[in-house]
Design an enzyme around this catalytic site. Sequence first.
Site, PDB file in Angstrom:
ATOM      1  CG  HIS A   1       2.183  -0.203   4.048  1.00  0.00           C
ATOM      2  ND1 HIS A   1       2.087  -1.099   5.513  1.00  0.00           N
ATOM      3  CD2 HIS A   1       0.883   0.855   4.084  1.00  0.00           C
ATOM      4  CE1 HIS A   1       1.099  -0.843   5.995  1.00  0.00           C
ATOM      5  NE2 HIS A   1       0.456   0.374   4.495  1.00  0.00           N
TER       6      HIS A   1
ATOM      7  CG  ASP B   1      -1.550  -1.036   1.156  1.00  0.00           C
ATOM      8  OD1 ASP B   1      -1.781  -1.741   0.109  1.00  0.00           O
ATOM      9  OD2 ASP B   1      -2.870  -1.368   2.278  1.00  0.00           O
TER      10      ASP B   1
END
Length: 178
Positions: A165, A23
């Site tokens: 991430h 993400d």
Amino acid sequence: ADPCRPRDLNELKGKKLIAFTFDDGPNNKTTLRLLEGMKKYNARATFFLVGNRISNHKESVIKAYEQCNQIGNHTYSHYSLKKKSLNIVSDEVIKTNNEIYNVIGEYPTLIRYPYGSSNEQIREIGNLPAILWSIDTLDWKYRDENRIAKEIIENAEDGSIILLHDLYETSVDGALIA
């Protein structure tokens, strides 16, 4: 032959199949490094992109797409959408869909709402399958590649969806170690 053809599941029989998801990117520096490492393992992942980062990091979006990774929508500004008007929610989704389309020529087919936070109205506006996760590595919090790798290795089971991430060097390293 299409390099992005679906995997032959017979080749993967008896193996643990897990989904790596990243993400908050793209980020040319860290995402490109991650993609280089993934190439060695013939690995694919899903990248949930923040729309307002795309135009400054097109190279990593193109490379992720060319390496057969899935590109998903993570909204334009990474707002917690339950606190926003439905007009803003709509803008957040549409602008990101368009940013992705402008770079790879395809619209995303998945969405992950920031913080996993949505409701029926938000999902209706998003109008894409919403993907959550089963293992949160907390990579953004600890920034420790060994802790991240250990979390994945000790907890992943067949069908797990791992949340990472790609903005952080330690997340990239942890994913590649695992």
